[in-house]
Scaffold this motif. Structure first.
Motif, PDB file in Angstrom:
ATOM      1  N   SER A  43      18.457  25.690 -34.229  1.00  0.00           N
ATOM      2  CA  SER A  43      18.374  26.183 -32.850  1.00  0.00           C
ATOM      3  C   SER A  43      17.023  25.866 -32.233  1.00  0.00           C
ATOM      4  CB  SER A  43      18.617  27.696 -32.812  1.00  0.00           C
ATOM      5  OG  SER A  43      19.959  27.999 -33.048  1.00  0.00           O
ATOM      6  N   LEU A  61      17.444  30.815 -29.916  1.00  0.00           N
ATOM      7  CA  LEU A  61      18.865  31.155 -30.005  1.00  0.00           C
ATOM      8  C   LEU A  61      19.400  31.547 -28.635  1.00  0.00           C
ATOM      9  CD1 LEU A  61      21.418  31.788 -31.723  1.00  0.00           C
ATOM     10  CD2 LEU A  61      20.508  34.107 -32.008  1.00  0.00           C
ATOM     11  N   GLY A  98      18.658  29.008 -37.710  1.00  0.00           N
ATOM     12  CA  GLY A  98      17.565  29.241 -36.770  1.00  0.00           C
ATOM     13  C   GLY A  98      16.693  28.020 -36.583  1.00  0.00           C
ATOM     14  N   GLY A 116      24.380  27.780 -32.428  1.00  0.00           N
ATOM     15  CA  GLY A 116      24.010  29.159 -32.139  1.00  0.00           C
ATOM     16  C   GLY A 116      25.211  30.071 -32.030  1.00  0.00           C
TER      17      GLY A 116
END
Length: 425
Positions: free
Chosen positions: A150, A16, A147, A290
Motif C-alpha cells: 500500500s 491504506l 501495508g 488495500g
C-alpha cells in the motif's frame, strides 16, 4: 533482540486510506462527469463535505472506542447483533463486489499498453482473477506485507495525478485562456447525479477502522489517518476536475477511454498515454490490495461478534484471517468471471454501481450508531445527521437499477443470519 513490528505503522495506515480512496475511479471519472459540466464541481463539493463529515465521525469513534470491524463493530455495539449483521453483510458485499471492478480496472489499463490482452478470448478474465489471488496470497502472508505494498503503490499512483494538477496550475499562472465549454444547466438533479458518481472516489475512507487491532497505537493513528487521507483525496479530486474543465474539451473527455492519459498527452505528446496507463494499472492494483486486506478482516470481525460461523475466527501464525480471505476472494472471482461478457468498460460501471448502492447502508447506520455511542459529544450530532442525509441523497443519485441490485444482495444475507444464530457452527 527486538522483533520487527508486525502491525501497520502510521505511514502504512495513511497509505491504506489514501490508496483505497484514490484508485481506478479517478482515472475514469473525468469522462463520466464531463457531460455534467460545472455540475460536477458542485457535486464534488457536496461529496467532499459529506465525506469529511463521515470521516469526522469515524475518527471520533476510532479515538473514543477503537475496535476491530469498523462500521459493523460500531453498529453492533449501539444496536445489537441483527442491525450489526445487516451493516456487516452490506459492507462485506460492497467490498468483494467492488473489488471485482478494481480487478477489471487493472487489466483494462494494462490492455492499453498490451493490446493483445483484449484480443485473446478469456485472457482478461484470467488476468483479473490472477491479480486477486496474488494479492490474497500476499495478505495471508501478513498484514505488514500488505501495508508495504500500500505504501509503495500509493506513492507511485500520485505521480501522474500531481503532474496533471501541476500542469493545469502552470497553464493558469501563465495566463493560458481556459476552454469555453458547452453550457449545461445547473440543477439539483444533475448535482445529485454527480454526487452519486463522485462518492465512488470516497469508498474506503473508513478503511483504517476495520483492521484497528492490527494498527500500532490505533486510538491516535486511525483518526489522524482517516481525516488526513480523506482531505488529501478531496483536494486531488477537485483539482483534477478543475483542470479538465479549464483545459480539456468536455466532448473529448466524455469520449475518452483514458481521459487522464489524453489530458497529459495533449500537452506532453501521445507517447505519455502508455506511461499513464501503467500508472493507472498500478493505482488500481494498490487499491485492490488495500480492499482485499479489509475484505478479509470483515468476516473475522463478524465471526468474533457471534453473527458469522466460528469457522471464520481462525487466524494464521502471522495473525491473518486466511479462511476469510479465501472465501471473500472466491466470491469476488465468481462475480468477475460470470459478468466478464459485458466487456471491461461496462463491467466496471456495473459492478461499481452495485457495490456503491450496497455500501451506502453501512455508512448511514454507523452515523446513527455514533450518536448513541458518543452521547456526550453534542457537536458531533449535527455532523452525523448531515452525513446520514448525504448518504441518502447520494443513493438517490445512483438510480433505481443500482439500488435494486444492492437491496437484493442485502436481502440474500438475511437467511444466513437466521441460520448462524440458531446453529452457530
Amino acid at each position: 533482540m527486538t522483533s520487527a513490528p508486525r502491525g501497520l505503522g502510521p505511514w502504512m495506515v495513511l497509505a491504506l486510506v489514501i490508496g483505497n480512496l484514490i484508485g481506478s475511479g479517478v482515472y475514469l471519472l473525468p469522462a463520466t462527469l464531463a457531460p455534467l459540466g460545472t455540475n460536477q464541481i458542485f457535486g464534488w463539493l457536496v461529496t467532499i463535505a459529506g465525506a469529511l463529515a463521515l470521516a469526522t465521525v469515524f475518527a471520533r469513534l476510532s479515538a473514543r472506542r477503537p475496535m476491530a470491524g469498523g462500521p459493523y463493530a460500531y453498529v453492533q455495539a449501539a444496536f445489537g447483533p441483527f442491525p450489526g449483521y445487516v451493516c456487516a453483510w452490506s459492507y462485506w458485499v460492497m467490498l468483494w463486489a467492488g473489488n471485482g471492478a478494481l480487478a477489471v480496472a487493472v487489466v483494462s489499463n494494462l490492455s492499453l499498453v498490451f493490446p493483445m490482452i483484449g484480443h485473446v478470448a478469456g485472457l482478461p478474465a484470467v488476468l483479473a482473477v490472477a491479480c486477486v489471488w496474488l494479492l490474497t496470497a500476499i495478505n495471508i502472508l501478513g498484514v505488514r506485507k500488505a501495508g508495504d505494498i500500500s505504501l509503495v503503490t500509493t506513492a507511485i499512483k500520485l505521480v501522474p495525478l500531481v503532474a496533471l494538477i501541476g500542469l493545469a496550475l502552470v497553464l493558469w499562472l501563465r495566463g493560458t485562456p481556459v476552454i469555453a465549454q458547452p453550457h449545461v444547466a445547473i440543477t439539483g438533479g444533475h448535482i445529485a447525479m454527480a454526487a452519486g458518481l463522485t462518492f465512488w472516489g470516497f469508498l474506503g475512507l473508513e478503511s483504517a477502522t476495520v483492521p484497528a487491532e492490527k494498527v500500532e497505537n490505533a486510538a491516535r493513528i486511525v483518526p489522524i489517518a482517516t481525516l488526513a487521507g480523506t482531505a488529501l483525496a478531496g483536494l486531488i479530486y477537485i483539482g483534477i476536475s478543475l483542470a479538465f474543465l479549464g483545459y480539456m474539451p468536455d466532448a473529448v473527455s466524455a469520449a475518452s477511454p483514458a481521459p487522464v492519459a489524453d489530458f497529459l498527452g495533449r500537452y506532453f505528446g501521445a507517447t505519455v498515454a502508455g506511461t499513464v496507463a501503467v500508472f493507472a494499472a498500478i493505482s488500481a492494483f494498490g487499491t485492490l490490495n488495500g480492499f482485499i486486506l479489509v475484505q478479509g478482516e470483515m468476516p473475522l470481525a463478524m465471526a468474533c461478534g457471534g453473527v458469522f460461523p466460528r469457522w471464520f475466527e481462525r487466524e494464521t501464525a502471522a495473525g491473518t484471517p486466511a479462511r476469510a480471505h479465501l472465501v471473500s476472494s472466491a466470491l469476488l472471482s465468481v462475480v468477475t468471471l460470470l459478468n466478464f461478457g459485458r466487456g471491461m468498460g461496462d463491467l466496471f460501471t456495473f459492478i461499481a454501481s452495485i457495490s456503491l448502492a450496497a455500501g451506502m447502508l453501512p455508512y448511514a447506520m454507523t452515523m446513527i450508531a455514533a450518536i448513541r455511542l458518543l452521547p456526550g459529544e453534542r457537536t458531533l450530532i449535527p455532523v452525523a445527521l448531515f452525513a446520514t442525509a448525504f448518504t441518502g441523497w447520494a443513493t438517490w443519485g445512483l438510480g433505481g437499477e443500482a439500488v435494486g441490485y444492492g437491496v437484493v444482495l442485502i436481502l440474500i444475507g438475511l437467511p444466513i443470519y437466521w441460520l448462524v444464530r440458531r446453529t452457530r457452527v
